[in-house]
Structure formats: structure tokens, C-alpha cells
Design a protein around this motif. Structure first.
Motif, PDB file in Angstrom:
ATOM      1  N   LEU A 156       0.840  -1.196   0.000  1.00  0.00           N
ATOM      2  CA  LEU A 156       0.000   0.000   0.000  1.00  0.00           C
ATOM      3  C   LEU A 156       0.879   1.251   0.000  1.00  0.00           C
ATOM      4  CD1 LEU A 156      -2.614  -1.019   2.748  1.00  0.00           C
ATOM      5  CD2 LEU A 156      -2.831  -1.262   0.263  1.00  0.00           C
ATOM      6  N   PRO A 157       0.830   2.048  -1.060  1.00  0.00           N
ATOM      7  CA  PRO A 157       1.565   3.318  -1.052  1.00  0.00           C
ATOM      8  C   PRO A 157       1.043   4.230   0.063  1.00  0.00           C
ATOM      9  CG  PRO A 157       0.879   2.728  -3.280  1.00  0.00           C
ATOM     10  CD  PRO A 157       0.156   1.810  -2.353  1.00  0.00           C
ATOM     11  N   LEU A 158       1.957   4.938   0.717  1.00  0.00           N
ATOM     12  CA  LEU A 158       1.579   5.827   1.819  1.00  0.00           C
ATOM     13  C   LEU A 158       1.693   7.303   1.469  1.00  0.00           C
ATOM     14  CD1 LEU A 158       3.267   3.905   4.780  1.00  0.00           C
ATOM     15  CD2 LEU A 158       0.862   3.866   4.079  1.00  0.00           C
ATOM     16  N   GLN A 159       2.274   7.597   0.308  1.00  0.00           N
ATOM     17  CA  GLN A 159       2.461   8.993  -0.092  1.00  0.00           C
ATOM     18  C   GLN A 159       1.995   9.212  -1.529  1.00  0.00           C
ATOM     19  OE1 GLN A 159       6.680   8.419   0.915  1.00  0.00           O
ATOM     20  NE2 GLN A 159       6.557  10.301   2.145  1.00  0.00           N
ATOM     21  N   GLN A 160       1.058   8.362  -1.986  1.00  0.00           N
ATOM     22  CA  GLN A 160       0.571   8.378  -3.364  1.00  0.00           C
ATOM     23  C   GLN A 160       1.709   8.229  -4.373  1.00  0.00           C
ATOM     24  OE1 GLN A 160      -2.056  11.679  -4.240  1.00  0.00           O
ATOM     25  NE2 GLN A 160      -3.723  10.802  -3.044  1.00  0.00           N
ATOM     26  N   GLN A 161       2.764   7.547  -3.935  1.00  0.00           N
ATOM     27  CA  GLN A 161       3.876   7.312  -4.837  1.00  0.00           C
ATOM     28  C   GLN A 161       3.780   5.914  -5.444  1.00  0.00           C
ATOM     29  OE1 GLN A 161       3.804   6.426  -1.781  1.00  0.00           O
ATOM     30  NE2 GLN A 161       5.772   5.788  -0.912  1.00  0.00           N
ATOM     31  N   ARG A 162       4.554   5.675  -6.471  1.00  0.00           N
ATOM     32  CA  ARG A 162       4.604   4.363  -7.103  1.00  0.00           C
ATOM     33  C   ARG A 162       5.900   3.663  -6.700  1.00  0.00           C
ATOM     34  NH1 ARG A 162       1.820   4.824 -13.066  1.00  0.00           N
ATOM     35  NH2 ARG A 162       0.137   6.234 -12.468  1.00  0.00           N
ATOM     36  N   ILE A 163       5.868   2.349  -6.764  1.00  0.00           N
ATOM     37  CA  ILE A 163       7.020   1.563  -6.364  1.00  0.00           C
ATOM     38  C   ILE A 163       7.728   1.029  -7.601  1.00  0.00           C
ATOM     39  CG2 ILE A 163       5.786  -0.640  -6.176  1.00  0.00           C
ATOM     40  CD1 ILE A 163       7.455  -1.164  -3.611  1.00  0.00           C
ATOM     41  N   LEU A 164       9.044   0.927  -7.537  1.00  0.00           N
ATOM     42  CA  LEU A 164       9.812   0.337  -8.624  1.00  0.00           C
ATOM     43  C   LEU A 164       9.562  -1.161  -8.671  1.00  0.00           C
ATOM     44  CD1 LEU A 164      13.146   2.264  -8.036  1.00  0.00           C
ATOM     45  CD2 LEU A 164      11.687   2.501 -10.044  1.00  0.00           C
ATOM     46  N   VAL A 165       9.575  -1.739  -9.858  1.00  0.00           N
ATOM     47  CA  VAL A 165       9.266  -3.155  -9.996  1.00  0.00           C
ATOM     48  C   VAL A 165      10.269  -4.012  -9.244  1.00  0.00           C
ATOM     49  CG1 VAL A 165      10.571  -3.407 -12.167  1.00  0.00           C
ATOM     50  CG2 VAL A 165       8.668  -4.965 -11.636  1.00  0.00           C
ATOM     51  N   GLU A 166      11.554  -3.615  -9.210  1.00  0.00           N
ATOM     52  CA  GLU A 166      12.536  -4.430  -8.500  1.00  0.00           C
ATOM     53  C   GLU A 166      12.293  -4.434  -7.006  1.00  0.00           C
ATOM     54  OE1 GLU A 166      14.847  -0.558  -9.576  1.00  0.00           O
ATOM     55  OE2 GLU A 166      13.180  -1.766 -10.355  1.00  0.00           O
ATOM     56  N   ASP A 167      11.825  -3.295  -6.470  1.00  0.00           N
ATOM     57  CA  ASP A 167      11.520  -3.242  -5.042  1.00  0.00           C
ATOM     58  C   ASP A 167      10.295  -4.086  -4.705  1.00  0.00           C
ATOM     59  OD1 ASP A 167      13.638  -1.556  -4.283  1.00  0.00           O
ATOM     60  OD2 ASP A 167      12.521   0.221  -4.893  1.00  0.00           O
ATOM     61  N   ALA A 168       9.268  -4.012  -5.545  1.00  0.00           N
ATOM     62  CA  ALA A 168       8.059  -4.795  -5.303  1.00  0.00           C
ATOM     63  C   ALA A 168       8.358  -6.289  -5.344  1.00  0.00           C
ATOM     64  CB  ALA A 168       6.991  -4.434  -6.326  1.00  0.00           C
ATOM     65  N   LEU A 169       9.102  -6.725  -6.357  1.00  0.00           N
ATOM     66  CA  LEU A 169       9.414  -8.147  -6.458  1.00  0.00           C
ATOM     67  C   LEU A 169      10.348  -8.593  -5.340  1.00  0.00           C
ATOM     68  CD1 LEU A 169       9.805  -8.559 -10.331  1.00  0.00           C
ATOM     69  CD2 LEU A 169       7.854  -9.171  -8.894  1.00  0.00           C
ATOM     70  N   TYR A 170      11.253  -7.719  -4.928  1.00  0.00           N
ATOM     71  CA  TYR A 170      12.143  -8.036  -3.809  1.00  0.00           C
ATOM     72  C   TYR A 170      11.326  -8.290  -2.539  1.00  0.00           C
ATOM     73  CZ  TYR A 170      15.794  -7.331  -0.265  1.00  0.00           C
ATOM     74  OH  TYR A 170      16.650  -7.476   0.803  1.00  0.00           O
ATOM     75  N   ILE A 171      10.317  -7.460  -2.312  1.00  0.00           N
ATOM     76  CA  ILE A 171       9.451  -7.641  -1.142  1.00  0.00           C
ATOM     77  C   ILE A 171       8.733  -8.982  -1.217  1.00  0.00           C
ATOM     78  CG2 ILE A 171       7.327  -6.791  -0.069  1.00  0.00           C
ATOM     79  CD1 ILE A 171       8.327  -3.938  -0.709  1.00  0.00           C
ATOM     80  N   VAL A 172       8.224  -9.357  -2.392  1.00  0.00           N
ATOM     81  CA  VAL A 172       7.537 -10.639  -2.546  1.00  0.00           C
ATOM     82  C   VAL A 172       8.496 -11.799  -2.319  1.00  0.00           C
ATOM     83  CG1 VAL A 172       6.235 -12.097  -4.135  1.00  0.00           C
ATOM     84  CG2 VAL A 172       5.840  -9.637  -4.123  1.00  0.00           C
ATOM     85  N   VAL A 173       9.699 -11.690  -2.858  1.00  0.00           N
ATOM     86  CA  VAL A 173      10.701 -12.750  -2.673  1.00  0.00           C
ATOM     87  C   VAL A 173      11.009 -12.938  -1.194  1.00  0.00           C
ATOM     88  CG1 VAL A 173      13.132 -13.345  -3.054  1.00  0.00           C
ATOM     89  CG2 VAL A 173      11.718 -12.567  -4.967  1.00  0.00           C
ATOM     90  N   ARG A 174      11.184 -11.829  -0.475  1.00  0.00           N
ATOM     91  CA  ARG A 174      11.473 -11.910   0.957  1.00  0.00           C
ATOM     92  C   ARG A 174      10.276 -12.447   1.733  1.00  0.00           C
ATOM     93  NH1 ARG A 174      15.648  -8.925   3.089  1.00  0.00           N
ATOM     94  NH2 ARG A 174      15.242 -10.215   4.943  1.00  0.00           N
ATOM     95  N   ALA A 175       9.087 -11.964   1.411  1.00  0.00           N
ATOM     96  CA  ALA A 175       7.893 -12.365   2.151  1.00  0.00           C
ATOM     97  C   ALA A 175       7.572 -13.841   1.973  1.00  0.00           C
ATOM     98  CB  ALA A 175       6.699 -11.519   1.713  1.00  0.00           C
ATOM     99  N   ALA A 176       7.823 -14.371   0.786  1.00  0.00           N
ATOM    100  CA  ALA A 176       7.468 -15.759   0.485  1.00  0.00           C
ATOM    101  C   ALA A 176       8.656 -16.707   0.536  1.00  0.00           C
ATOM    102  CB  ALA A 176       6.819 -15.829  -0.905  1.00  0.00           C
ATOM    103  N   TYR A 177       9.829 -16.216   0.933  1.00  0.00           N
ATOM    104  CA  TYR A 177      11.038 -17.060   1.026  1.00  0.00           C
ATOM    105  C   TYR A 177      11.421 -17.653  -0.330  1.00  0.00           C
ATOM    106  CZ  TYR A 177       9.968 -17.205   6.094  1.00  0.00           C
ATOM    107  OH  TYR A 177       9.692 -16.888   7.396  1.00  0.00           O
ATOM    108  N   LEU A 178      11.106 -16.978  -1.413  1.00  0.00           N
ATOM    109  CA  LEU A 178      11.389 -17.550  -2.725  1.00  0.00           C
ATOM    110  C   LEU A 178      12.884 -17.674  -2.991  1.00  0.00           C
ATOM    111  CD1 LEU A 178       8.692 -15.788  -4.948  1.00  0.00           C
ATOM    112  CD2 LEU A 178       8.538 -17.927  -3.682  1.00  0.00           C
TER     113      LEU A 178
END
Length: 790
Positions: A190-212
Motif C-alpha cells: 500500500l503506497p503511503l504517499q501516493q507514490q509508485r514503487i519500482l518493480v525491483e523493489d516490489a518483487l524483492y518484497i515478494v521474494v522476501r515475504a514468500a522465502y522464494l
């Protein structure tokens, strides 16, 4: 819904990009919003983290704060829902009609079951032979890739604040636990400042969250230390070393033109001018979505200098718009097919920002559910955590290619390109001195070139002879008498199965026809003689339907004579205007002679037919063999899973798309380049062939035009026509009907060429593809018109 809690904390302990929600240095608005989110989900399955993706990232100068919500979910009753769709009253009463089969705990009948557990479905055929699972069918094996990787379902929610500007409310992802496929992990950013996230950051978060990352040998949760792969002065070598430890991913969404463009656009550029970590540079439009033709390297950098760690991810982009049959392309339809019902939020769909603010839990369930539909649908269709083909039609092309290669007994794609397409890789062609071709877009975009001069000449000729279907409203008005809408059964597969293969190895041109009249003696193989010619013609004045096409703007016309409407138009020079003709293919040239036309060829070629590999036929017909397998597999799917089932529809779409793949970019076709924001040539498919495409469509047109010269027809559309004549199976169509009978017999063990799709007692013929009848079951073709919605 049940959840699996992780005692160590979802996402594997603390992250280096994580910040405390109580940190007084946070902007007040950000802190307030995050704490409100924590409070809203306190009694739910979601856990929260506050992340600042700018921490340690030299590419982001300012704080970039997001709330990340994670949960682990038992997948439970998820799998393929196989439905039969009765089409008439006799099927309505059958035991199988309308049944719904739902599998348990992630199993699906397509890939994992042996059908023994499917209520009402046979486990063997009437002869006692075992019925294979859907995934065991040769066509489905060829259509799929069989490659295992982590598949991530992806979706976004957004709200338009003007006609051209939108606010991204959330990014949602889901994937399977890499060590337990009965567990799904949902991640919402969820963006907190109406900003967009870079694709590498978003995928990095998913990799960390799911232990991929943990299935990649020796890969640290934060990635690879820069000192372990960086080589001074060798940037490419360093990246190659880094990507030996890549996390392989499929990022899949539904209608990615909306969602993939929601990521922030990076400003940094790599050496050589390549755009940095931008998926839009590497995707292309297909089937209404965006897809990546090759894996895309994405790197998330954290830390500085030698102490930094880089997370390498190899990303394959897929869009479910290209993974479903026409008419089933809504996310709700996909969800129904895999047992995940799409959630309805009513009018809130137009203002997701307000829904997120006032009803966060409902917002999260709605958004996460859309990504789940994508994940579960692809898992049901191709297998859990399996790389899908680019599109179903692309899978069909792969199955067609595999069938051709099996027929010839070859296993090299390079051999296939040379034998079937007359093409070689550009580097090979240049090495052999063949770099003078005209660069037709269908192969130039793929860095291919004609194998030799014969191929170069004839590719161009066949491309110019290529046209679409014959469509015409011949007798507009009201027809108050019984009429019948006849269709050629499997028109294009049948035509494809009739065509001989050209022998491109050692020169494809057998005979050159130059400055003379054409005769029937030139057609060694009758209407399927592989001939292409630049010709002029004169039909007898009483010819009902002339059959040689001339392109006029965006249309194709069929004049009695080429004089005055052929390709060479313009002012006369010294009394000579030029040879007024057009490029035409063998089937229609053959029919023209049968109709009594005088045909003069300025330049033409008869192609050399390849010998059949078993020597039992008069020439090689590899498409017949390949299509026979696909037709047989569709029949099995229809018998086991039901007529109209998505299993049958998948093979049907793959089979029917083969002609389109043969013709892809023969008539130049553009797709949207999302990075350059302009149209570009899409290039050919794995099986594009101007020869096969032109002969196929010419043969279908020739059959319809032959009928029009034997009986009166009122309207014609590509593969069928409307007439007052009921019985037409006995029509010979100047020998062309026999070609189709032989193909139908080879493909379906049934020589019947025609079928009646509609019959009616009255007919209003409005225009091309505009036919309306009041009779129940009568024709209703709307010519693209749509009734307004209330």
C-alpha cells in the motif's frame, strides 16, 4: 478461509528496509496512515510491515514508504472446475450435462489426476484403453513449456482522479509457498504517499515475504554480495556471474497494460544506453495483453560499494488475456473456471481510494482475490508453478511445430526453420554471403533471413499473393423463403492439411513461368499445385463469380479483367502503362482456368514438392500429420471433459490459431511498444510461412468462389455462405471439393465438407456480416453493431 501462522514472523524476521511505525522521524501523515492500517487489520490474518525501499538504495534519493501486508493461506478447495455446456435438448438430459467437478487441496484434473476421482467421467474408453490425463495429451504437452518456476499472480487497484491521471491504491501479489504448494502467500503493498514503487523493489518484497530465495543455492535473503561477483571493467561478465544465482519468476496478471504501467519508471540507465530495470522495454502486445518473449533481468540493489547486496531476478511476463478462449476473457470467467469466485464491490470499483480508506479489510480481500484468480487459473491450466506459454495460440504454434518435426523425424529448431520456412539465422546467412534479401518484417524482426535466392524470391511473391477471406453481401434485401447458412467444416485446418511442403533445401523453385499463357497442364497437382504468379486475366462476360483477387485500398475485389484495375496503374509512357496484373496463388489460378479465363503470366514460379518421409504419399504434408494429432486430442478432451469445457476449448483455440500463426506478420502487423509508446512490427511466429499461409487462404477462397459459380448464394463470410439450396455436399466445385474431402477424411475420418449452421424461413441481408432472421435458431450476424446498454 484458514491461515498458517509462521511463529518466526511472516517474511522471515526483520528486513533491512523495514522501519518502525512508532518512529518519530516519520512524516506525520505517513505515520498516521500506517498505524491506521495496523489497527484495521489487527483482528485479521494479515500481518503488517512498514518499509522504506530507499534505505541503502543509491538509486532512490528520498524516502519511499509503503505498508506491506502479508498472510499465509491454506488453498483448500481450489482447482479446475470442469463444466459441460449442453448445446441442444438431447444433451440437456444427459447425466454429464451441467455437472461441476471441483478438486481438493490444490490438485487439478488437468495435470495431476488420472481421472479416477472425477465423478461421472470415464477412466477408459469403450475398448478398455486407459484415458490419459489432460496434461498427458501430446498437444497439451507441446503447448505447455514444462518448465518449473515460481509463478506470481499480480494485480493493482487504482482510482482515476482525472481522465488521464490515476492514483495507485495498491499492488497485490500471491504465490505458492516454495516448500508447500498447499499454502498460498498473499502480499499487498500500500503506497503511503501516493507514490509508485519500482518493480525491483516490489518483487524483492515478494521474494522476501514468500522465502522464494531459499531454493536458490547459497543465496542470502538480501541477495549476492557485490564483492563476490563484481569484476572491474567487465560489466557484462559481472552481471553474468550475478545471475548464476537468479531467482526465477513468472509475473502474471490479467490485462497488464493497466497494471504493468502502474510501477514507477526508473531514471537510471545501464551502460550501452539500455533502460534500467524497466519491464515495459521488454514486453510486447499480444491477445489484448502484454507479454515478455524472453526472460527479463531485474536487479534490486541494496547497500553501498562492496558491502552492498544485489538480488538478481529473472522475470517472465505473462498475461492471462492470452491464456483463455475468446468470449471468456473476463477475470470473473477465469475465476469461475478455477474455483475462485471474483468478489463484487459494487459502485466502489470507481473509487477504490475511498474503499481502501473506509473499508480496508474489504479492499484487501477484493484486491488480493484478483491476483489469486490469475495464479490459480494458470496453475490449473498448465500445472502449478509452471511457466505458461506466451499465449494459447503461441502454444498451438509450438504444438504444430512439434507435430511437423515428429513427422519428419527431426529435433532441431534450426532444421525446422530451414525445411518448413526456408529461413536461417541471420549470422549463418551472412556467413554464406546471403545478405541481399529484402528484409521482410516477419523474419527480419527475428534476425532471420531466407536460406538462398530461391527462398528470397518466392517469400516475397507469396507474401504479395496473400489475402484474407472472401466476404461479400451479394444479394442485399429481404428474402422471404427458406435459406441455409452453410459452413466449411474446420475450413482452415482442412485447407492446411491439404498443402504440400516445399523443398527449400537445395532450391525451392521447380519451374519458372515467363511471358506466356497459363494452361491446366501447368498444374501437376491440380488445385493444390504450389504455384504463385504475377498474372493478368480476362474472364468470360457471363462468369458469375470471377476468382482472381486484386487489392484495392484495404479491400480485395474480384474483377472480370485485370485491365484497368491491376497493380500497374498510372500514366502511359511511350504507349505502355505496364503489365496490369496481380500476384495470385495456385488454387485460384487453377479455378480461373476451369471457369474459362484467359490467364497470362508475366513471371511465376512452381515450387518443388518435398518427398514424403515414409515414401507412401505423393508428397510431404507435414501439417496434415501435425493437425491430425491435435484434432484427435481435442476429441479426447471433448469426450472426457465435455463439449464446451475449458479443456476442450483450450485445444480448440490452440488448433484454430495455427493458421493465424502461419500468417503472423505476412501481411505486416504492428503491436504496441509500451516503452517507446508507438507501434512496431510484431514479427513472425515460430511457424510463419508466406507459402503455407497464402496457399491455405487461397484454397478456402477458391472453394467458396467455386460454389458461387455453381449455385446462387446471397452472402459469404470467410468460411461459409447463405443460399436457398439445402443439399450441397454433392457439389464438385471443379475438383476443389475433393481436396477438402480427402483432408477431412485424414483429419476426422469423415469426408463431409459442409455443415448447416443455421436455417431460417426468412432473411434480411443487410450488409457483409449483417444477416438477420426471425426464425428460432436462424442466423444473427450483427455486422459489428451493438445495442446500447440501459
Amino acid at each position: 478461509m484458514s491461515t498458517k501462522k509462521n511463529p518466526a514472523g511472516l517474511g522471515g524476521g526483520s528486513w533491512e528496509i523495514e522501519r518502525s511505525g512508532s518512529d518519530d522521524s516519520l512524516p506525520f501523515g505517513v505515520k498516521k496512515t500506517h498505524l491506521s492500517i495496523v489497527s484495521d487489520v489487527e483482528d485479521t490474518d494479515w500481518t503488517t510491515r512498514l518499509v522504506d525501499v530507499s534505505l541503502g538504495n543509491p538509486d532512490i534519493k528520498n524516502t519511499s514508504l509503503f505498508s506491506v501486508l502479508i498472510r499465509r493461506v491454506e488453498r483448500g478447495n481450489v482447482g479446475w472446475v470442469s463444466e459441460t455446456h449442453p448445446t441442444d435438448s438431447s444433451e440437456q438430459g444427459s447425466e454429464a450435462a451441467g455437472q461441476v467437478i471441483r478438486t481438493l487441496s490444490g490438485q487439478n484434473p488437468l495435470w495431476e489426476s488420472r481421472l479416477a476421482g472425477l465423478k461421472g467421467q470415464p477412466t477408459c474408453d469403450p475398448a478398455g484403453a486407459a484415458v490419459p490425463a489432460f496434461g498427458d495429451l501430446a498437444t497439451v504437452r507441446s503447448m505447455g513449456t514444462g518448465q518449473r518456476t515460481h509463478v506470481i499472480g499480480f494485480d493493482t487497484e487504482f482510482t482515476y482522479v482525472s481522465e488521464t491521471e490515476r492514483v495507485i491504491d495498491s499492488y497485490q501479489f500471491c504465490c505458492l509457498d516454495p516448500t508447500d504448494e498447499d499454502v498460498r502467500i498473499d502480499v499487498v503493498i500500500l503506497p503511503l504517499q501516493q507514490q509508485r514503487i519500482l518493480v525491483e523493489d516490489a518483487l524483492y518484497i515478494v521474494v522476501r515475504a514468500a522465502y522464494l530465495h531459499r531454493l536458490v543455492e547459497d543465496l542470502h535473503p538480501r541477495g549476492v554480495a557485490r564483492r563476490d561477483f563484481w569484476k572491474n571493467g567487465d560489466y557484462k561478465g559481472a552481471l553474468d556471474a550475478l545471475f548464476k544465482h537468479r531467482v526465477p519468476l513468472v509475473l502474471a496478471g490479467h490485462y497488464l497494460p493497466a497494471d504493468l504501467t502502474a510501477f514507477a519508471r526508473p531514471a537510471r540507465q545501464r551502460r550501452g544506453g539500455e533502460k534500467y530495470n524497466d519491464l515495459l522495454r521488454r514486453v510486447t502486445s499480444a491477445s489484448g495483453g502484454l507479454v515478455g518473449l524472453n526472460p527479463i533481468r531485474v536487479v534490486r540493489r541494496g547497500g553501498r560499494s562492496d558491502g552492498s547486496r544485489w538480488m538478481p531476478m529473472s522475470v517472465i511476463v505473462r498475461d492471462t488475456m492470452g491464456q483463455v478462449a475468446p468470449g471468456q476473457k473476463t477475470l470473473a470467467a477465469l475465476g469461475k473456471s478455477c474455483g475462485v469466485e471474483k468478489i463484487d464491490v459494487g459502485e466502489s470499483i470507481s473509487d477504490m481510494s475511498t474503499l481502501r480508506r473506509d473499508h480496508l479489510v474489504e479492499f484487501l480481500e477484493y484486491g488480493a482475490n484478483d491476483s489469486v484468480i490469475v495464479l490459480e487459473y494458470l496453475g490449473a491450466l498448465w500445472g502449478l508453478n509452471t511457466v505458461p506459454p506466451v499465449t494459447i495460440s503461441g502454444g498451438g504454434a509450438r504444438a504444430l511445430r512439434d507435430g511437423v518435426m515428429d513427422y519428419w523425424g527431426i529435433d532441431s529448431p534450426a532444421d525446422f526453420r530451414m525445411r518448413f520456412q526456408g529461413l536461417v539465422e541471420l549470422s549463418t546467412a551472412q556467413a554464406e554471403g546471403n545478405d541481399g534479401d529484402d528484409g521482410l518484417s516477419y523474419y527480419a524482426v527475428r534476425d532471420l533471413a531466407p536460406v538462398d535466392g530461391d527462398a528470397n524470391q518466392t517469400h516475397t511473391a507469396w507474401k504479395k499473393a496473400f489475402h484474407g477471406g472472401w466476404n461479400a453481401c451479394i444479394a442485399p434485401g429481404y428474402h422471404p423463403y427458406p435459406t441455409y447458412d452453410h459452413d466449411i467444416q474446420s475450413a482452415y485446418p482442412s485447407a492446411m492439411a491439404s498443402i504440400y511442403d516445399v523443398d527449400y533445401v537445395g532450391g525451392a523453385i521447380d519451374k519458372v513461368i515467363k511471358d506466356r499463357e497459363l494452361t491446366l497442364d501447368d498444374f501437376d497437382h491440380g488445385p493444390i499445385t504450389p504455384m504463385v504468379a504475377y498474372a493478368s486475366w480476362e474472364f468470360p462476360d457471363d462468369t458469375v463469380a470471377p476468382c482472381l483477387p486484386v487489392r484495392s485500398g484495404d479491400s480485395v475485389i474480384y474483377p472480370l479483367t485485370s485491365h484497368g484495375c491491376g497493380a500497374a496503374q498510372g500514366d502511359e509512357v511511350d504507349g505502355y502503362r505496364g503489365f496490369e496484373g496481380a500476384w495470385c496463388a495456385g488454387p485460384e489460378l487453377y479455378l480461373a482456368l476451369q471457369l474459362g479465363a484467359q490467364v497470362t503470366v508475366q513471371i511465376g514460379y512452381t515450387m518443388r514438392v518435398m518427398d514424403a518421409p515414409d515414401g507412401n504419399e505423393d508428397g510431404s504434408r507435414s501439417l496434415r500429420s501435425a493437425l491430425r494429432q491435435m484434432v484427435a486430442d481435442r476429441a479426447i478432451a471433448k469426450e472426457v471433459f465435455g463439449k464446451g469445457s475449458l479443456e476442450e476449448q483450450t485445444i480448440k483455440v490452440g488448433t484454430n490459431s495455427c493458421y493465424g500463426k502461419l500468417a503472423q506478420d505476412v501481411a505486416e502487423r504492428n503491436g504496441w511498444d509500451a516503452w517507446e509508446e508507438q507501434m512496431e512490427s510484431i514479427g513472425g511466429s515460430a511457424v510463419t510461412s508466406p507459402y503455407h499461409a497464402s496457399m491455405t487462404t487461397s484454397l478456402v477462397r477458391a472453394l467458396l468462389l467455386a460454389v458461387a459459380n455453381e449455385i446462387e448464394i446471397l452472402s459469404v463470410t470467410t468460411d461459409g455462405f447463405i443460399t436457398a439450396v439445402e443439399e450441397i455436399e454433392s457439389l464438385e466445385c471443379f475438383g476443389i471439393a475433393e481436396v477438402f474431402r480427402n483432408a477431412r477424411l485424414a483429419l476426422a475420418d469423415d469426408p463431409t465438407v459442409w455443415e448447416v449452421k443455421h436455417k431460417q424461413d426468412d432473411l434480411v441481408n443487410l450488409s457483409t456480416r449483417g444477416n438477420v432472421a426471425l426464425s428460432a435458431g436462424g442466423v444473427l450476424a450483427k455486422a459489428g453493431l451493438k445495442t446500447p446498454k440501459a
